[in-house]
Write a protein that holds these residues in place. Sequence first.
Motif, short mmCIF file in Angstrom:
data_model
loop_
_atom_site.label_atom_id
_atom_site.label_comp_id
_atom_site.label_asym_id
_atom_site.label_seq_id
_atom_site.Cartn_x
_atom_site.Cartn_y
_atom_site.Cartn_z
N GLY A 51 0.86 -1.20 0.00
CA GLY A 51 0.00 0.00 0.00
C GLY A 51 0.88 1.24 0.00
O GLY A 51 2.07 1.16 0.34
N PRO A 52 0.29 2.41 -0.37
CA PRO A 52 1.12 3.61 -0.56
C PRO A 52 1.85 4.08 0.70
O PRO A 52 3.02 4.44 0.65
N LEU A 53 1.20 4.03 1.88
CA LEU A 53 1.83 4.57 3.09
C LEU A 53 3.04 3.75 3.51
O LEU A 53 4.11 4.28 3.80
N LYS A 54 2.87 2.42 3.51
CA LYS A 54 3.99 1.57 3.92
C LYS A 54 5.11 1.58 2.89
O LYS A 54 6.28 1.40 3.22
N LYS A 55 4.75 1.82 1.62
CA LYS A 55 5.80 1.94 0.59
C LYS A 55 6.71 3.13 0.93
O LYS A 55 7.93 3.03 0.88
N VAL A 56 6.07 4.24 1.27
CA VAL A 56 6.85 5.44 1.63
C VAL A 56 7.64 5.18 2.90
O VAL A 56 8.84 5.49 2.99
N LEU A 93 11.72 5.36 3.67
CA LEU A 93 12.23 6.21 4.74
C LEU A 93 13.11 5.39 5.71
O LEU A 93 14.22 5.81 6.07
N PHE A 94 12.63 4.22 6.10
CA PHE A 94 13.41 3.38 7.03
C PHE A 94 14.81 3.10 6.45
O PHE A 94 15.80 3.11 7.16
N GLU A 95 14.82 2.86 5.16
CA GLU A 95 16.08 2.53 4.50
C GLU A 95 17.04 3.74 4.53
O GLU A 95 18.23 3.60 4.77
N LYS A 96 16.45 4.90 4.33
CA LYS A 96 17.24 6.13 4.28
C LYS A 96 17.84 6.47 5.65
O LYS A 96 18.98 6.90 5.76
N ILE A 97 17.00 6.27 6.69
CA ILE A 97 17.48 6.69 8.03
C ILE A 97 18.21 5.56 8.75
O ILE A 97 18.64 5.74 9.90
N ALA A 98 18.38 4.42 8.09
CA ALA A 98 19.02 3.27 8.76
C ALA A 98 20.38 3.62 9.38
O ALA A 98 20.62 3.31 10.55
N PRO A 99 21.28 4.32 8.63
CA PRO A 99 22.58 4.61 9.24
C PRO A 99 22.45 5.47 10.50
O PRO A 99 23.13 5.22 11.50
N ALA A 100 21.54 6.46 10.46
CA ALA A 100 21.37 7.35 11.63
C ALA A 100 20.84 6.56 12.82
O ALA A 100 21.30 6.73 13.95
N ILE A 101 19.87 5.68 12.57
CA ILE A 101 19.28 4.90 13.68
C ILE A 101 20.35 3.96 14.26
O ILE A 101 20.47 3.80 15.48
N ARG A 102 21.13 3.36 13.36
CA ARG A 102 22.20 2.45 13.82
C ARG A 102 23.16 3.19 14.74
O ARG A 102 23.55 2.71 15.79
#
Length: 257
Positions: free
Chosen positions: A235-240, A244-253
């Motif tokens: 669905g559109p929301l989880k796609k976005v 986002l999760f992928e983009k912020i992965a380094p910061a969260i790590r």
Amino acid sequence: MKKITAFIGSAHKKNTHEAVLQFINNLQALGDVEYEIVTLSNYNLRPCRGCRLCFEKGEEFCPLKDDRDVLLEKIDASDGVIFASPNYSWQMSGIMKTFLDRLGFICHRPRYFGKAFTGIVTQGFSGGDKIVDYFDFLANFLGFNTVKGVSVTALDPRTEKDQRKIDRALERLSRRFYARLVKPAYPVPSLFMLMGFRMGRATIKEKLDDSSQDYRYYADKGWFESDYYYSTDLGPLKKVAGKLFEKIAPAIREMIA
Ligand SMILES: Cc1cc2nc3c(=O)[nH]c(=O)nc-3n(C[C@H](O)[C@H](O)[C@H](O)COP(=O)(O)O)c2cc1C
């Protein structure tokens, strides 16, 4: 016919075995279910040495020669799996933890998609809920469709009220587990599971290369390109959210390190 396997971390054939048998009887009253009970203490399970060869080169390089693969074959042959343990010193039993440590590499390379899972804990008075939560958490990372398990207080001697509480908890769990066992088994992931997948693969992409077994596993499965571990409509929301999760992965790590 659905096949389930219960892995029990109690050598003592009492409260935990009885709870599992009661749960299975309930399931069999709901439909066609065959079962196997695996008492872990009857198997040769050696403590993990932490060499990481399973992570880096592959599980076949594990130096321990024990019954790990016999037990894994039993999971492979099941539609549903139960981890059941008594609460010993506010934790699962040692033999159950030894077994789960032997599955550590499957958290890196999950594989039990489509299979139902639940946990059953028996306790004297307290602490079982945390063990149930841990079973659920781990099972999600192994790839199972997890049905939140139960902790039952199984003091002896038992009052009728105590027994009724156990009966009710196991009855409710059986109904929920049976529904999961017979349902189409590739649900749309929760945001939490989606985050686990996207951040995990971002890390593997960034930190590893094809000399690593984890990397090759992801590449072979097409997981570097897919929306999730299996085909699903996010669905559109989880796609976005996934992007986002992928983009912020380094910061969260960085934050949780
Ligand atoms: C060594 C040992 C440690 C235990 N520790 C706890 C505990 O920390 N909290 C608790 O609620 N019950 C504790 N218990 C009680 C057991 O969890 C409870 O009796 C359980 O149902 C036993 O299951 P079993 O008959 O399958 O062995 C302990 C029992 C034993 C033998």
